[in-house]
Design an enzyme around this catalytic site. Structure first.
Site, short mmCIF file in Angstrom:
data_model
loop_
_atom_site.label_atom_id
_atom_site.label_comp_id
_atom_site.label_asym_id
_atom_site.label_seq_id
_atom_site.Cartn_x
_atom_site.Cartn_y
_atom_site.Cartn_z
N GLY A 232 0.82 -1.21 0.00
CA GLY A 232 0.00 0.00 0.00
C GLY A 232 0.85 1.25 0.00
N ASN A 233 0.21 2.37 0.21
CA ASN A 233 0.96 3.63 0.28
C ASN A 233 0.41 4.49 1.42
OD1 ASN A 233 -1.15 5.53 -0.80
ND2 ASN A 233 -1.02 4.09 -2.51
#
Ligand code: CTP
Length: 439
Positions: A232-233
């Site tokens: 993810g980020n």
């Protein structure tokens, strides 16, 4: 819930009547505390009739009940709508020279202000500083809508519609735990599951995007590795949420495609915003294309993962021995480019780019190249060289556009994500206007 509605002296004071009505329809009691100048716009008798409670403005009225402290102490939610520049300045300075300002100083309830004033006053550094002070102290500020003001001028400064004020205030109280969420049931925004919509009341009919359909992606995609892990980020979704609020305040019908945004943050959206939740890039792509057909504008604010694990597993991955691990990744589609390719005539598409510079090129050089590569109408660019964008409330951006085939960048402007969103929405409204006036 016991609410106090403060009304300051501005032309928008008439909208306070609808706020009272709406709160009462939802079962809340309303004690109206106007300033003396508010009574130049709406008479005390109107407030009394609508609220079924006596109305006073002065600390010396009804002294035996010690009103100047009792009203604030009793309140479970204090809303000031409209809040003028003058009242905001007094609140920021802690001045208590009338019943309304004394009430705010004595309350421990959530305080929500809905400023309304001329654009020049709203942008004046004194007001900007006062708003920042109030926000710092935990006062909830509903940004003014953009649109027609009292005279012939228009811009940010309009009081949002009563439904939006009530939704915002009840959501603030619910998030703070002042009221059970049920008390705002039906008005508090909730996230829907992927592919479903929640319809809400129509938004600001006089705003510059009135009647336009705007789709906004927000948050950050997650690419599953196995049932419990993902790549993810760090995008919080705050910028996309602020854009959705600003677009709704400008009168647009807003559809938000939310990738992994905290439900508390989603609950601050006005009820009129339709929310669809997604996790991965492929889900985001599907929902954006589904929403594209009916939209006049698309804003891709989501941070999209460029790669996803090639072989996500159905069961939890196990360690094997002391070996390291190599992940095979597959490239994700470029959702924005796909939307640009599928755009219908006169549809405006806006991208976002967070860039860092290096020894060869500046962050702005990279943003200009990206603008050309993506084929968007506008690219909102921020320089994240010093890690200042993610999760923070303040940001600095430039808006890139094609000006006579040259990529032109606006001057950098700084501010809260709400301020930046307001600028982006104004730039979008200008584009829409320009496209509509082109034969
Ligand atoms: N974007 C997208 N799909 C992707 C990647 C990005 O739609 N797979 C969109 C983002 O929502 C944003 C814009 O493209 O509006 C720019 O995103 P960014 O991550 O900066 O662009 P990339 O194409 O990934 O470029 P880079 O190689 O610089 O990471």
């Amino acid at each position: 819930m016991r609410t106090v509605l403060g009304v300051a002296g501005g032309i928008a004071a008439y909208k306070a009547c609808h706020v009272i009505r709406r709160l009462r329809e939802l079962g809340h009691s309303v004690k109206v505390v106007p300033t003396a100048s508010a009574l130049n716009f709406v008479g005390a008798a109107t407030f009394e009739a609508l609220s079924s409670q006596t109305v006073t403005t002065d600390v010396f009225d009804d002294v035996e009940s010690v009103n100047h402290v009792r009203i604030g102490q009793d309140a479970e939610l204090v809303i000031i709508a409209p809040a003028t520049a003058n009242v905001l300045a007094k609140l920021a300075a802690g001045i208590a020279d009338d019943l309304l300002t004394a009430t705010v100083l004595t309350t421990t309830a959530e305080v929500v202000v809905a400023p309304a004033m001329h654009t020049e006053m709203w942008h004046n550094p004194a007001t900007v500083a006062n708003i920042a002070t109030l926000k710092q102290r935990g006062i909830h500020v509903l940004e003014p809508a953009v649109g027609r003001l009292t005279g012939p001028d228009s811009g940010p400064g309009r009081l949002p519609e009563p439904e939006a004020i009530v939704d915002f205030a009840l959501a603030a109280a619910a998030v703070a735990g002042t009221s059970p969420t049920e008390s705002s049931a039906g008005t508090s925004p909730t996230a829907s599951s992927a592919g479903t919509d929640t319809a809400g009341p129509a938004s600001n009919a006089l705003g510059p995007l009135s009647g336009k359909h705007v789709v906004i992606s927000a948050g950050g995609t997650r690419e599953p590795l196995d049932p419990v892990r993902f790549l993810g980020n760090r995008s919080s979704g705050k910028q996309g949420i602020a854009l959705a609020r600003a677009a709704a305040a400008a009168g647009a019908h807003v559809a938000l495609v939310a990738a992994n945004i905290d439900s508390g943050l989603l609950s601050t959206l006005p009820d009129s915003v339709r929310i669809t939740t997604v996790e991965s890039t492929l889900e985001l792509q599907t929902q954006m294309h589904a929403a594209q057909a009916d939209s006049d504008a698309i804003i891709m604010a989501a941070a999209v993962a460029d790669y996803r694990p090639a072989d996500p597993t159905d069961s939890k991955m196990k360690k094997s021995g002391d070996e390291g691990m190599t992940l095979n990744l597959t490239q994700n589609p470029d959702v924005l480019v796909g939307l640009v390719e599928a755009r219908r005539q006169a549809q405006i598409i806006i991208g976002f780019a967070a860039e860092t510079g290096d020894s060869h090129h500046t962050a702005l050089d990279y943003a200009k190249a990206k603008f050309r590569r993506k084929g968007v109408d506008l690219l909102v660019f921020n320089d994240v060289s010093d890690d200042r964008a993610f999760g923070h409330d303040d940001t600095a951006v430039r808006i890139l556009s094609a000006d006579s085939d040259e990529v032109a960048a606006s001057a950098e402007f700084h501010g809260s994500k709400d301020d930046v969103s307001e600028k982006v929405i104004l730039a979008l409204a200008k584009r829409v206007e320009c496209v509509e006036s082109t034969p």
